[in-house]
Design a protein around this motif. Structure first.
Motif, PDB file in Angstrom:
ATOM      1  N   TRP A   1     -16.514 -39.672  33.460  1.00 24.44           N
ATOM      2  CA  TRP A   1     -16.642 -38.435  34.234  1.00 24.44           C
ATOM      3  C   TRP A   1     -15.587 -38.451  35.333  1.00 24.44           C
ATOM      4  N   ILE A   2     -14.884 -37.350  35.507  1.00 25.61           N
ATOM      5  CA  ILE A   2     -13.807 -37.325  36.495  1.00 25.61           C
ATOM      6  C   ILE A   2     -13.567 -35.909  36.994  1.00 25.61           C
ATOM      7  N   GLY A   3     -13.235 -35.811  38.276  1.00 28.85           N
ATOM      8  CA  GLY A   3     -12.929 -34.521  38.871  1.00 28.85           C
ATOM      9  C   GLY A   3     -11.441 -34.359  39.115  1.00 28.85           C
ATOM     10  N   THR A   4     -10.986 -33.113  39.093  1.00 29.33           N
ATOM     11  CA  THR A   4      -9.600 -32.809  39.447  1.00 29.33           C
ATOM     12  C   THR A   4      -9.577 -31.905  40.673  1.00 29.33           C
TER      13      THR A   4
ATOM     14  N   THR B   1      -2.280 -26.283  29.959  1.00 36.83           N
ATOM     15  CA  THR B   1      -1.109 -25.565  30.452  1.00 36.83           C
ATOM     16  C   THR B   1      -0.334 -26.439  31.424  1.00 36.83           C
ATOM     17  N   GLU B   2       0.983 -26.336  31.378  1.00 38.48           N
ATOM     18  CA  GLU B   2       1.820 -27.155  32.254  1.00 38.48           C
ATOM     19  C   GLU B   2       1.711 -26.721  33.708  1.00 38.48           C
ATOM     20  N   GLU B   3       1.412 -25.441  33.942  1.00 36.13           N
ATOM     21  CA  GLU B   3       1.255 -24.982  35.329  1.00 36.13           C
ATOM     22  C   GLU B   3       0.084 -25.703  35.994  1.00 36.13           C
ATOM     23  N   LYS B   4      -1.033 -25.803  35.268  1.00 34.00           N
ATOM     24  CA  LYS B   4      -2.169 -26.524  35.833  1.00 34.00           C
ATOM     25  C   LYS B   4      -1.847 -28.003  35.985  1.00 34.00           C
ATOM     26  N   ASP B   5      -1.102 -28.556  35.041  1.00 33.07           N
ATOM     27  CA  ASP B   5      -0.665 -29.945  35.156  1.00 33.07           C
ATOM     28  C   ASP B   5       0.065 -30.176  36.468  1.00 33.07           C
ATOM     29  N   ASP B   6       0.918 -29.231  36.843  1.00 31.75           N
ATOM     30  CA  ASP B   6       1.702 -29.386  38.058  1.00 31.75           C
ATOM     31  C   ASP B   6       0.839 -29.232  39.305  1.00 31.75           C
TER      32      ASP B   6
END
Length: 308
Positions: A127-130, A106-111
């Motif tokens: 492996w990576i965290g956001t 979703t673009e909202e999460k992208d933002d």
């Protein structure tokens, strides 16, 4: 019981004043160090042979949280990066990049989110965290720890994280360690090398200080060198009876210590602006601690690396 070790660093090797210096990576073939400034959207590269005057900076238009080499690819030209919306290939000569796989659909999460720390496991998975991007304000529990396999399949390992940070593996590949900064904990998991699956989650070490554990690296003896953001320290944490015990520390003249990397027996660290105007905030430091680190692994990408 081992003796408590102490080191003190008084001056930086590179007084660069990063907004948020992170993800130092030693490039052994060229004897160079690369690291990012997440806030200022920069990738820095400096020759350890030529010294601080050799610093080169690539200005990007997105925040990059971590970088990795790709197996079979010349890392002086192209590397893997965790960026704003997913995992990318970055051309280090031009600054162009191509998205390989998104974090979210979703673009909202992208933002709202961006990448933070990450690492490649011994089998070549990334492996990576956001976590929340800077414009969101105080981080919420919206981040995720992901695993990207060589075929770029995306696996959600742990959702609802606030500030996911350091990731690493024991030398026998039986244990994975993971830092969640806001819980002030290092978690340990039983790690399955063939599948990348994790099981038997437990708290391996918990910090009782005012600062937060950030990035870490493991040494060749199985100890974790853990940066503590806000306390001017890196801690040497030893595995004793399945738990982490602090057996040493490195002191620095600035408080926001973010992430270490081994260069031979030297431990180099990046730092951040501590918002207090402290001397050397955002600089890069080094100190010889007399032990080498475990090697970094390269991402194994099944598809051909795109021309950028």
């Amino acid at each position: 019981m081992s003796e408590y070790q102490r080191w003190t660093v008084t001056e930086p090797w590179l007084d660069i004043k990063c907004g948020l210096g992170e993800a130092p990576f030693y490039e052994a073939a060229a004897n160079t160090l690369r690291f990012v400034d997440i806030i200022n959207k920069r990738l820095h590269t400096v020759s350890l042979t030529q010294g601080p005057s050799s610093l080169k900076t690539l200005q990007l238009d997105m925040p990059v949280g971590v970088t990795a080499d790709i197996e079979g690819v010349d890392s002086t030209k192209k590397i893997l990066v965790g960026g704003k919306s997913g995992v990318y290939i970055l051309d280090r000569e031009t600054g162009k990049y191509e998205l390989l796989k998104r974090f979210y659909d979703t673009e909202e999460k992208d933002d709202r989110l961006r990448s933070n720390d990450g690492a490649v496991d011994p089998q070549g998975r990334f492996w990576i965290g956001t976590m929340n991007d800077f414009h969101v304000g105080e981080p919420q529990a919206e981040g995720t720890l992901f695993r990207f396999n060589s075929d770029l399949t995306r696996h959600t390992i742990r959702p609802s994280l606030t500030i996911p940070n350091g990731i690493g593996w024991s030398s026998d590949q039986k244990t994975q360690y993971f830092v969640h900064s806001t819980e002030k904990k290092i978690f340990a998991f039983d790690y399955n090398p063939s599948t990348g699956d994790l099981s038997n989650e437990r708290v391996w070490w918990e910090h009782d200080g005012s600062g937060d554990p950030d990035g870490f690296k493991m040494d060749a003896e199985g100890n974790i060198w853990q940066a503590i953001y806000g306390e001017s320290r890196v801690l040497k944490i030893v595995n004793e009876n399945g738990k982490g015990v602090v057996r040493g520390e490195i002191r620095y003249p600035t408080s926001a210590i973010t992430c270490p990397v081994f260069v031979g027996t030297e431990l180099w660290v990046t730092t951040a602006d501590d918002k207090k105007g402290k001397l050397y905030a955002g600089a890069v430091f080094k100190v010889d601690i007399g032990v080498k680190g475990l090697k970094d692994f390269k991402f194994k990408l099944d598809k051909k690396v795109p021309e950028l």
